[in-house]
Design a protein around this motif. Structure first.
Motif, PDB file in Angstrom:
ATOM      1  N   GLY A 183       0.791  -1.229   0.000  1.00  0.00           N
ATOM      2  CA  GLY A 183       0.000   0.000   0.000  1.00  0.00           C
ATOM      3  C   GLY A 183       0.821   1.275   0.000  1.00  0.00           C
ATOM      4  N   ALA A 184       2.080   1.181  -0.392  1.00  0.00           N
ATOM      5  CA  ALA A 184       2.951   2.361  -0.376  1.00  0.00           C
ATOM      6  C   ALA A 184       2.354   3.498  -1.198  1.00  0.00           C
ATOM      7  CB  ALA A 184       4.332   1.999  -0.906  1.00  0.00           C
ATOM      8  N   ASN A 185       1.572   3.136  -2.221  1.00  0.00           N
ATOM      9  CA  ASN A 185       1.047   4.159  -3.125  1.00  0.00           C
ATOM     10  C   ASN A 185      -0.439   4.458  -2.889  1.00  0.00           C
ATOM     11  OD1 ASN A 185       3.577   4.317  -4.255  1.00  0.00           O
ATOM     12  ND2 ASN A 185       3.134   2.850  -5.875  1.00  0.00           N
ATOM     13  N   PHE A 186      -0.888   4.202  -1.687  1.00  0.00           N
ATOM     14  CA  PHE A 186      -2.298   4.397  -1.365  1.00  0.00           C
ATOM     15  C   PHE A 186      -2.734   5.853  -1.570  1.00  0.00           C
ATOM     16  CE2 PHE A 186      -5.770   4.452   2.061  1.00  0.00           C
ATOM     17  CZ  PHE A 186      -6.702   3.818   1.262  1.00  0.00           C
ATOM     18  N   ASN A 187      -1.767   6.766  -1.494  1.00  0.00           N
ATOM     19  CA  ASN A 187      -2.105   8.180  -1.628  1.00  0.00           C
ATOM     20  C   ASN A 187      -2.839   8.483  -2.935  1.00  0.00           C
ATOM     21  OD1 ASN A 187      -1.788  10.734  -0.196  1.00  0.00           O
ATOM     22  ND2 ASN A 187      -0.611  11.405  -1.974  1.00  0.00           N
ATOM     23  N   ALA A 188      -2.566   7.680  -3.952  1.00  0.00           N
ATOM     24  CA  ALA A 188      -3.167   7.936  -5.260  1.00  0.00           C
ATOM     25  C   ALA A 188      -4.653   7.621  -5.293  1.00  0.00           C
ATOM     26  CB  ALA A 188      -2.452   7.112  -6.325  1.00  0.00           C
ATOM     27  N   ILE A 189      -5.118   6.785  -4.383  1.00  0.00           N
ATOM     28  CA  ILE A 189      -6.502   6.325  -4.497  1.00  0.00           C
ATOM     29  C   ILE A 189      -7.323   6.533  -3.228  1.00  0.00           C
ATOM     30  CG2 ILE A 189      -6.019   4.637  -6.310  1.00  0.00           C
ATOM     31  CD1 ILE A 189      -5.955   2.464  -4.129  1.00  0.00           C
ATOM     32  N   VAL A 190      -6.683   7.053  -2.163  1.00  0.00           N
ATOM     33  CA  VAL A 190      -7.410   7.193  -0.895  1.00  0.00           C
ATOM     34  C   VAL A 190      -8.702   7.990  -1.120  1.00  0.00           C
ATOM     35  CG1 VAL A 190      -6.036   9.239  -0.240  1.00  0.00           C
ATOM     36  CG2 VAL A 190      -7.220   7.931   1.519  1.00  0.00           C
ATOM     37  N   GLY A 191      -9.786   7.448  -0.614  1.00  0.00           N
ATOM     38  CA  GLY A 191     -11.066   8.135  -0.747  1.00  0.00           C
ATOM     39  C   GLY A 191     -11.773   7.901  -2.065  1.00  0.00           C
ATOM     40  N   ARG A 192     -11.073   7.338  -3.036  1.00  0.00           N
ATOM     41  CA  ARG A 192     -11.706   7.067  -4.338  1.00  0.00           C
ATOM     42  C   ARG A 192     -11.846   5.579  -4.625  1.00  0.00           C
ATOM     43  NH1 ARG A 192     -12.517  11.195  -8.604  1.00  0.00           N
ATOM     44  NH2 ARG A 192     -13.016   9.366  -9.847  1.00  0.00           N
ATOM     45  N   VAL A 193     -10.952   4.791  -4.047  1.00  0.00           N
ATOM     46  CA  VAL A 193     -10.987   3.341  -4.252  1.00  0.00           C
ATOM     47  C   VAL A 193     -10.674   2.682  -2.916  1.00  0.00           C
ATOM     48  CG1 VAL A 193      -9.999   1.380  -5.490  1.00  0.00           C
ATOM     49  CG2 VAL A 193     -10.057   3.632  -6.594  1.00  0.00           C
ATOM     50  N   ARG A 194     -11.463   1.653  -2.572  1.00  0.00           N
ATOM     51  CA  ARG A 194     -11.177   0.899  -1.349  1.00  0.00           C
ATOM     52  C   ARG A 194     -10.532  -0.428  -1.717  1.00  0.00           C
ATOM     53  NH1 ARG A 194     -16.789   0.808   1.760  1.00  0.00           N
ATOM     54  NH2 ARG A 194     -17.296  -0.218  -0.202  1.00  0.00           N
ATOM     55  N   PRO A 195      -9.335  -0.684  -1.237  1.00  0.00           N
ATOM     56  CA  PRO A 195      -8.655  -1.946  -1.568  1.00  0.00           C
ATOM     57  C   PRO A 195      -9.516  -3.164  -1.252  1.00  0.00           C
ATOM     58  CG  PRO A 195      -7.129  -0.429  -0.543  1.00  0.00           C
ATOM     59  CD  PRO A 195      -8.485   0.220  -0.468  1.00  0.00           C
ATOM     60  N   GLY A 196     -10.387  -3.047  -0.239  1.00  0.00           N
ATOM     61  CA  GLY A 196     -11.278  -4.160   0.072  1.00  0.00           C
ATOM     62  C   GLY A 196     -12.164  -4.525  -1.106  1.00  0.00           C
TER      63      GLY A 196
END
Lengths: 522, 448, 121
Positions: free
Chosen positions: A270-283
């Protein structure tokens, strides 16, 4: 004219023919700063303490007799030493810090203020639970935010950094396979060639054999290759998404379906979670475990290399194996589950002595609460917008590694455009230093030749991006125009010139030692 | 939102420059099924004041060490940290810089790391130290793994005096790679018991001094026994200040020192972030985990520092790395090194003696209470006592009366059958009146 | 002198093979800073990793070009790893191996074949 200044000094610069080097090696505001061991601090101290009433003689032979070798500095000397050193560092607070994969965003000072509240900083990890209800509430609240943002049912907070989180995730996966008696045959972990070095290192650390998965021409996991390598001998796949090329794995749902069909688990870096936070849920992507670098996405400071924090969100299947300790909340308030008992009988163990990085939890929650759900979504959007803007504005001069389609939070270039210039990615990076910018990540990911990975983050203004783009364009044009010396010798204007890393590695000098014949301590 | 500089106009202009109609165009690679239409179910944007109010309310629910008579230790210690330390570590150039991968513009970080490595090496009495690990417990785990690489043996013998959480954290990791551990039963003063367990398959023995019960031990004989059998000696230290008074692990023959550095420069922080100190002998450096800073010169021959021997590390060696560690304890090492520079040898020795003095005074006060038995005879700033009642219950009752009396051993090892044992620590921050209150309230709770 | 596709070289004298890495490999690695040579007495199998060579930014396994027992290791490389750069196919040798099957060398490339192989890279 009533009075006349007869000792007037010139108020405009003189013209001189030459630019002499300084006599001391100092340069303007930059002082040459010796090591603390090279001063006159032997015997000095900068802390006033009461005179002890014991000499420790009750401890007899256990007492240390020889000098330790620790110089002391008075407070003003200490302040100068460290402030002078600080001036030799680049920092986010000075300019864009476009290290791809590192998410160097602004570090809000409110976070620092909150982490220093005595109620968080001055509490002991083993105090009675009744005296730390607020601390446990904070951990529980952070857990709620992380679970909600990722769409995952559980989180292990204690891992102390991203790599420690990877360890946590793979240990949970291993424990799950052990519980279902699959561990003996499932000994492989599939890792794409573009992965962070920590991925294969972690898999090996946990005793797995690493099998590399190929990448497609367009910078994504080769699903066919992955499918051919999946089987009942595979424990897990480790995929970074968005990946280290700055691209979203379009086939992510297919990847997770194939993985689960093969009985393996999906670890997401999840190092790159910043790109999708709030727009995509990894779950929603089928992820079973993912670490979140609080020091990347959630703005806790990098501090020159740490400390970080790497909580790991877990799927329903892996949740029972999460390591101790964790917080539970019931009618009696908050409790800490500290060992494998009752609710935690399947926990795979413990990753560190205490509860993990409380100081980072406070900072991360302070950041999340400030942004809120809407602000965090805007974070991802602006991070992606900024990266695409850089990519769009530089692609005519530099060669984008994957020109087709948008990138996510980072723009990746290769060194194709430098062909024939005799200038390398390293040279170009060092020349950026002379222009006042920290270089981008270079030579990573390994799958792209001479890679230049630029991650601006959402906290750069358009004006700062334009300034950066302007400098990059001037440098690119200079490179193409054959201005080779500007690059080969760079940096010329940094506190030091290019350093001899070969020498450092061939004959390592890892500590200061008193010069031969000196009578200095130790 | 105050952390986001882009204006709506900026966004429009930038999308135009990219050739995108809307932000959604940039997220086209996300499968439709996984796109969120709007914000998730969490509170919305909040101002500084609101956030500060909410977090301060949580903080206010905790009993702080500085506001109560406080005697907790067991691996985390309350010390006074000079104001200078916290000021300097908040300098932008230290706080907001990354790992020093571009040495020409990171000499500030690299030089303090080099000074830190030297301080840690001298403090532990070892030739070399790395630029830190996460904390003392993970340092111990890394030490055991390193010992198995060096000796090509597969078993660690661990003393019953090692902090139970350190043992657990180590076993969790090393068992995963098939390393065996033999952990001896808890004992107040029996570090040397490991000697009888050393065999031809022993990679290392792990002892702690002062141990979790506070007992300080000269481990020289243990080192000799380990070395005679071809094994390494790992010495764990959870209270770094103790090394200002006690013989260093290096002087006693340690091969690896895994220590917690929190006590110098760092707050209690409810358990983290802390700073793992890791030191070893010169010939073992290529098996060492973690970052190392080394001296070199620049193109003009000026002295400078770089990260070195990186081929041990994950970003190069990948699955053959000595450890997977990447991010370490950067800023906590800075806090450590500033505090240590302020102390100097003179200050550190004094600080250590003050700790010892306060602990002895606490011991004397508790020894005078009928029914309280002192279990530790040679200690630095922490000792164990046996109470005539369940220690956890006593601690809980005292906490209700605003006295944090120490750590019940059962909190660390509930199955050890030592429910009546209390670990009591004192430091330079302990006041005489704190000791009086502790003794008085403990007497009362014990009905003595 | 014969070469492998992984850029090791081997030179046979009686049943003792001297092995190292080719000039091409040494140049590609850049400044060599460390060499881990095998222990004397160790048995190595053709194709298996038997040594490690490191530059500042890379670490590479070196594969045994022939099977056999290590009878001598070039310990001088521990203090002078730069020899691998200055004389990769002479003083920069890694180890001497008592070969167990000299026929294994037949499958390796001679200088001309290796040069032709390099031209294809």
């Amino acid at each position: 004219m009533s009075t006349m200044n007869t000792v007037g000094r010139p108020t405009a610069p003189n013209e001189v023919a030459s630019k002499p080097a300084t006599l001391t090696g100092g340069r303007g505001l930059l002082q040459n700063e010796a090591l603390i061991f090279e001063g006159d601090g032997w015997g000095k101290t900068g802390v006033d303490l009461a005179e002890p009433k014991t000499d420790g003689s009750d401890l007899g032979d256990l007492v240390r007799k020889d000098p330790i070798g620790l110089p002391g500095l008075s407070e003003p000397e200490a302040m100068r030493h460290y402030v002078r050193l600080s001036q030799k560092n680049h920092a986010i607070d000075l300019a864009i810090y476009p290290l791809g994969s590192c998410t160097m965003k602004h570090n809000p000072r409110l976070n620092e203020k909150m982490a220093r509240l005595a109620g968080f900083s001055d509490i002991h990890p083993l105090q009675p639970i009744s005296t730390v209800q607020g601390a446990l509430e904070l951990m529980d609240t952070l857990a709620h935010w992380l679970k909600t943002l990722t769409g995952m049912p559980a989180v292990a907070l204690s891992p102390k950094a991203g790599a420690h989180g990877e360890l946590c995730g793979l240990m949970a996966i291993r424990a799950a396979h052990e519980a279902s008696r699959q561990h003996e045959k499932r000994r492989k972990v599939l890792v794409p060639t573009s992965a962070h070095g920590t991925n294969p290192a972690t898999a090996a650390f946990v005793g797995y054999t690493v099998v590399e998965v190929a990448q497609t021409e367009d910078g994504r996991v080769d699903v066919a290759d992955l499918a051919s390598k999946l089987g009942d001998d595979v424990a897990a796949i480790m995929v970074t998404n968005p990946n280290t090329c700055g691209l979203f794995e379009r086939d992510i749902l297919e990847i997770s379906r194939l993985t689960h069909e093969a009985g393996a688990y999906f670890y997401c870096d999840g190092a790159n979670f910043n790109a999708i936070v709030g727009r995509v849920r990894p779950g929603d992507l089928g992820v079973d475990a993912m670490h979140i670098n609080l020091h990347k996405t959630f703005s806790t400071p990098h501090g020159g290399g740490g400390p970080g924090a790497g909580p790991v969100v877990l799927s329903e299947a892996l949740a029972p194996f999460a390591p101790a300790p964790w917080v539970v909340h019931d009618a009696d308030g908050y409790r800490l589950i500290e060992r494998e008992e009752d609710e935690a009988v399947q926990a795979f163990g413990r990753l560190c002595a205490f509860q993990g990085q409380m100081g980072m939890y406070v900072r991360a929650l302070s950041y999340m609460m400030s942004h809120g759900a809407d602000g965090l979504r805007q974070v991802a959007e602006d991070a992606v917008l900024n990266a695409n803007y850089i990519k769009a504005r530089l692609s005519d001069l530099m060669s984008a590694a994957f020109p087709d389609g948008p990138c996510m939070h980072e723009a990746l270039f290769d060194d194709e455009w430098l062909k024939g210039t005799d200038i390398t990615t390293l040279d170009f990076a060092k020349a950026m230093i002379d222009e006042g910018f920290h270089p981008m990540t270079m030579y990573f990911p390994l799958v792209v030749h001479g890679a230049m990975l630029i991650e601006p983050t959402e906290t750069e203004s358009k004006a700062e991006l334009d300034r950066f783009i302007h400098a990059m364009r001037l440098l690119a044009e200079a490179a193409k125009a054959g201005d080779v010396d500007r690059f080969k010798g760079a940096p010329f204007h940094a506190p030091l010139k290019r350093l001899d890393e070969t020498r450092a590695a061939r004959s390592p000098v890892l500590r200061w030692s008193a010069p031969a014949g000196s009578n200095q301590a130790a | 939102m105050r952390y986001l500089p882009l204006t709506p106009d900026d966004r429009t202009a930038m999308l135009a420059a990219i050739g995108a109609k809307s932000i959604d165009d940039l997220f086209v690679d996300v499968p439709e099924a996984a796109r969120l239409d709007g914000p998730v179910d969490l509170p919305r944007v909040a101002g500084e004041m609101e956030v500060e109010r909410a977090l301060s309310a949580m903080a206010a629910k905790n009993a702080t060490a500085g506001a109560t008579p406080f005697f907790c230790g067991a691996g985390a210690y309350k010390h006074h940290v000079p104001a200078t330390v916290d000021h300097v570590i908040q300098r932008s150039e230290f706080l907001t810089s990354y790992t020093p991968y571009q040495p020409e513009i990171a000499q500030g970080t690299l030089q303090y790391l080099y000074e830190f490595q030297t301080q840690v090496a001298n403090l532990t009495g070892m030739p070399v130290a790395n630029a830190s690990l996460y904390d003392g417990s993970t340092a111990m785990a890394e030490g055991v793994l390193m010992a198995t690489r060096v000796t090509r043996r597969n078993k660690a013998v661990i003393s019953g005096g090692v902090h139970p959480h350190y043992v657990k954290a180590t076993e969790t990791v090393v068992h995963a790679v098939g390393v065996e551990t033999q952990v001896l039963a808890p004992a107040f003063d029996a570090e040397a018991a490991v000697i009888d367990q050393i065999g031809p398959d022993t990679a290392c023995v792990v002892v702690q001094t002062p141990n979790v019960f506070g007992t300080a031990t000269d481990v020289t004989k243990i080192a000799e026994a380990a070395h005679a059998a071809g094994a390494l000696l790992i010495v764990v230290v959870t209270e770094a200040v103790s090394m200002g008074l006690l013989k260093s692990p290096g002087e006693m023959g340690a091969d690896i020192v895994a220590a917690e550095g929190q006590s110098i420069g760092n707050a209690l922080n409810f358990g983290g972030p802390y700073v793992g100190l890791f030191a070893t002998r010169e010939k073992l450096i290529r098996q060492m985990p973690g970052r190392l800073t080394g001296e070199t010169v620049d193109a003009d021959g000026e002295r400078g520092f770089v990260l070195t021997l990186s081929t041990r590390e994950q970003h190069i060696r990948r699955d053959k790395a000595t450890s997977n560690i990447c991010t370490n304890s950067g800023l906590c090492t800075l806090a450590f090194t500033i505090h240590m520079s302020l102390l100097g040898e003179t200050g550190l020795r004094k600080l250590a003696l003050l700790n010892h003095e306060k602990a002895m005074a606490t011991r004397d006060a508790l020894a005078a209470i009928p029914g309280v038995e002192i279990l530790t005879s040679r200690f630095f700033n922490e000792f164990a006592v046996r109470l005539p009642k369940n220690a956890a219950e006593v601690v809980s009752t005292l906490a209700d009366h605003h006295v944090l009396a120490g750590v019940p051993y059962s909190r660390l090892a509930p199955d050890a059958g030592m429910d009546d044992v209390l670990l009591v620590a004192a430091t330079e921050t302990t006041l005489d009146v704190d000791i009086q209150i502790l003794a008085k309230s403990l007497s009362k709770v014990l009905g003595a | 002198m014969k070469f492998t596709k992984d850029h090791e070289w081997v030179s046979l004298d009686g049943d003792i093979a001297t092995v190292g890495i080719s000039k091409h490999a040494a140049d590609a690695l850049g400044d060599v800073v460390f060499v881990e040579v095998p222990e004397v007495g160790k048995t190595v199998a053709k194709g298996a990793s038997f040594a490690v060579v490191e530059s500042v930014k890379a670490a590479s396994d070196v594969y045994a070009p022939v099977s056999g027992e290590v009878v001598e290791a070039n310990d001088a490389l521990s203090t002078a790893p730069e020899t691998v750069n200055s004389a990769p196919q002479a003083d920069g040798w890694f180890a001497k191996i008592k070969v167990s099957d000299a026929a294994e060398l037949d499958a390796l490339m001679d200088q001309a074949a290796y040069d032709a192989f390099l031209a294809t890279l």
